[in-house]
Design a protein around this motif. Sequence first.
Motif, short mmCIF file in Angstrom:
data_model
loop_
_atom_site.label_atom_id
_atom_site.label_comp_id
_atom_site.label_asym_id
_atom_site.label_seq_id
_atom_site.Cartn_x
_atom_site.Cartn_y
_atom_site.Cartn_z
N ARG A 124 46.28 33.37 43.86
CA ARG A 124 46.03 34.56 44.69
C ARG A 124 45.91 35.81 43.83
O ARG A 124 44.98 36.61 44.00
N ILE A 125 46.84 35.97 42.88
CA ILE A 125 46.79 37.13 41.98
C ILE A 125 45.53 37.09 41.13
O ILE A 125 44.85 38.10 40.93
N ALA A 126 45.19 35.89 40.64
CA ALA A 126 43.99 35.75 39.80
C ALA A 126 42.75 36.15 40.59
O ALA A 126 41.87 36.85 40.07
N ARG A 127 42.66 35.72 41.85
CA ARG A 127 41.49 36.07 42.65
C ARG A 127 41.38 37.58 42.86
O ARG A 127 40.30 38.16 42.74
N ASP A 128 42.52 38.22 43.15
CA ASP A 128 42.51 39.68 43.34
C ASP A 128 42.01 40.39 42.09
O ASP A 128 41.21 41.33 42.16
N LEU A 129 42.48 39.94 40.92
CA LEU A 129 42.09 40.58 39.66
C LEU A 129 40.61 40.34 39.34
O LEU A 129 39.92 41.23 38.84
N ILE A 130 40.14 39.14 39.61
CA ILE A 130 38.72 38.83 39.34
C ILE A 130 37.81 39.67 40.23
O ILE A 130 36.78 40.20 39.78
N GLU A 131 38.20 39.85 41.49
CA GLU A 131 37.35 40.59 42.44
C GLU A 131 37.44 42.10 42.27
O GLU A 131 36.48 42.81 42.60
N SER A 132 38.56 42.61 41.76
CA SER A 132 38.76 44.06 41.78
C SER A 132 38.83 44.71 40.40
O SER A 132 39.02 45.92 40.31
N SER A 133 38.73 43.91 39.32
CA SER A 133 38.84 44.51 37.99
C SER A 133 37.74 43.99 37.08
O SER A 133 36.99 43.07 37.42
N THR A 134 37.64 44.60 35.89
CA THR A 134 36.66 44.16 34.89
C THR A 134 37.35 43.43 33.74
O THR A 134 36.76 43.22 32.69
N LEU A 135 38.63 43.06 33.93
CA LEU A 135 39.34 42.32 32.89
C LEU A 135 38.63 40.99 32.60
O LEU A 135 38.13 40.33 33.52
N PRO A 136 38.55 40.57 31.34
CA PRO A 136 37.99 39.25 31.04
C PRO A 136 38.77 38.16 31.78
O PRO A 136 39.99 38.23 31.90
N VAL B 182 35.75 27.72 44.62
CA VAL B 182 34.72 28.42 43.85
C VAL B 182 35.31 28.64 42.46
O VAL B 182 36.52 28.85 42.31
N ASN B 183 34.48 28.54 41.40
CA ASN B 183 35.05 28.75 40.08
C ASN B 183 35.14 30.24 39.76
O ASN B 183 34.48 31.07 40.41
N PRO B 184 35.95 30.65 38.78
CA PRO B 184 36.18 32.07 38.52
C PRO B 184 34.92 32.85 38.19
O PRO B 184 34.75 34.00 38.63
N GLN B 185 34.00 32.23 37.40
CA GLN B 185 32.79 32.95 37.03
C GLN B 185 31.90 33.24 38.25
O GLN B 185 31.33 34.33 38.38
N GLN B 186 31.80 32.26 39.13
CA GLN B 186 31.01 32.47 40.35
C GLN B 186 31.59 33.58 41.20
O GLN B 186 30.87 34.42 41.74
N LEU B 187 32.93 33.61 41.31
CA LEU B 187 33.57 34.65 42.12
C LEU B 187 33.36 36.02 41.50
O LEU B 187 33.10 37.00 42.21
N ARG B 188 33.47 36.13 40.16
CA ARG B 188 33.23 37.40 39.49
C ARG B 188 31.80 37.89 39.76
O ARG B 188 31.56 39.06 40.03
N LYS B 189 30.84 36.96 39.71
CA LYS B 189 29.44 37.33 39.95
C LYS B 189 29.24 37.80 41.39
O LYS B 189 28.56 38.80 41.65
N LEU B 190 29.88 37.10 42.34
CA LEU B 190 29.75 37.49 43.75
C LEU B 190 30.42 38.82 44.03
O LEU B 190 29.99 39.58 44.90
N SER B 191 31.49 39.13 43.28
CA SER B 191 32.22 40.39 43.53
C SER B 191 31.47 41.60 43.02
O SER B 191 31.76 42.73 43.41
N GLY B 192 30.50 41.38 42.09
CA GLY B 192 29.74 42.50 41.56
C GLY B 192 30.41 43.21 40.41
O GLY B 192 29.89 44.20 39.90
N CYS B 193 31.60 42.71 39.97
CA CYS B 193 32.29 43.34 38.84
C CYS B 193 31.74 42.76 37.54
O CYS B 193 31.68 41.54 37.39
N PRO B 194 31.36 43.59 36.59
CA PRO B 194 30.90 43.07 35.30
C PRO B 194 32.06 42.46 34.54
O PRO B 194 33.20 42.90 34.69
N GLY B 195 31.85 41.46 33.76
CA GLY B 195 32.93 40.86 32.99
C GLY B 195 32.50 39.59 32.33
O GLY B 195 31.49 39.03 32.63
#
Length: 546
Positions: free
Chosen positions: A495-507, A533-546
Amino acid sequence: MADEPQRIKPEVNDLRVLIVDDEMYAVMGIKDAIDWQGLGVTDVCEAFNMREAVKILERQPVDVMICDIEMPKGTGIELLEWVNERSLRMETIFLTAHGDFRFMQRAIQLSSFDYIMKPVEFGVLEQTIRKALDTVQKKKAELALTEQYKPYYELWNKKKTLLSEKFWYDLLAERIVVGPGDEERLPAEYGIAMQADAKLLPVVVSVENWKRELSTRDEEVMEYAIRQSVSEMVVADSSGEVVQTKHGVTVALLYVSPDEEGTLRGGVGERCGRYIEACSTYLNCSVSCYIGEPVLLRELTPMYKALLALEYNNLSESNQLNWLSKQEAEPAADPRLPDFGAWTLLLENGKAEELGARLSASLRELAADRRFGASVLQAYYLGFLQMVYYLLQKKGLSAYRLLQDAGVPAEASPRTLEQMEDWGIRIIRTVHRYLFQEESTIERLCAYISEHLAENITREMLAEHVYLNSAYLSRLFKKEKGMSITDYLLQERMRIARDLIESSTLPISDIAQSVGFSNFSYFAKMFKKVHNVNPQQLRKLSGCPG
């Protein structure tokens, strides 16, 4: 139709590695540079394209595959897809000369173990192989354990609640009261074949520690395995029943006929000793057995409570055989002082009103006794205070804060019976409020987990934090949260990982580290398992660069 290739069956401790690269010198370099014997590898195979690798994999099992991604006659990605389609159990380490993110992304999706850039540093590669082999060994051990427990899984799925089990469950939960003349009638009504003059010898079995972390489903199955093995090894060829009570403990009830009473107790002790050893060896857990005294049906519930109190108070000894008859009673300050150990259980189980009534009745008895004096009141006060301190320490609460909230200075002690009753009632109500109306032990535990997600959290560490033994904590946690501690840790981390992937630009690799995952591939696998969903796909869907 051509004969299918026969796969060679490996020896139990065989470890086999396959190196796949279209460059012969790359294969030979890896083969010569790595200390295979030091890694425990018994066989190193080589292939120079996908076709040769497939032939080897069809003939014999492989534990770790070291594979170049870019090969002309089938890429490493295509080879791993072929492996996954056939559910071959191995770990794959990819090698590549180009840092193409598409290859890395696909490798992660296929659950590869790691990804190393060429030119290969052989020291780094050897460490990676060592880690992959450790993972293989752990998976082999888990697979062997699963096969061992398979009969219990099948029995568990087919199991139905029996009428006799319900009778014993309700009797120990005090939903059934045995009155005069009921000792023969009640068992017969529930289909229990027990002689009218038979007694019952209860044995409480407490699981103190699982030697590996279990999911909720695995823990439920293992608890069933515990009950089945109690039936096979403790009850054995005697007459009896095995029940899991509302307190979450397993109880064996042996029917003791008059002519067996003298000999059965010793035999049960030997059985319990063998059972404790078997649980450690085969079921990967530590258990203790608490053996009571043969009693009549109407006396069973008090005897069970005495064994439960013995288990609750055992905070240090594990893998032990405990006889109720051999427990040395501590000398009381006065024969008329109450049983503060029993009072502790009432307070811990939320029965504040009943405890208050017992306190008042006990003090009335003391007032009616002419031998009553100041020394007995002081002993009474100290016994009551010790009970409260013990329970608060067990729950991780502050005794000093509680006494302040109850409006009693820590150094003050009652001087009259009236003061003692007023003080005791206030303490009981305050403790009850702390335990059942304010922040619970599990809520404090969840807060601790949230603050330490980046660490390697174990059940023993959590138990120590809240002053509970680990077996009791596991039962309490699952009761409140509906899942095991292992499942809760995974859900919180993801849950924490998903929040960070969607809301931050952290690697994403930094995010994996921050929630306790040092292996990125394993993190990606667990993330997809939870969120689909894998982390990279979620980052891409969230629109956050990383």
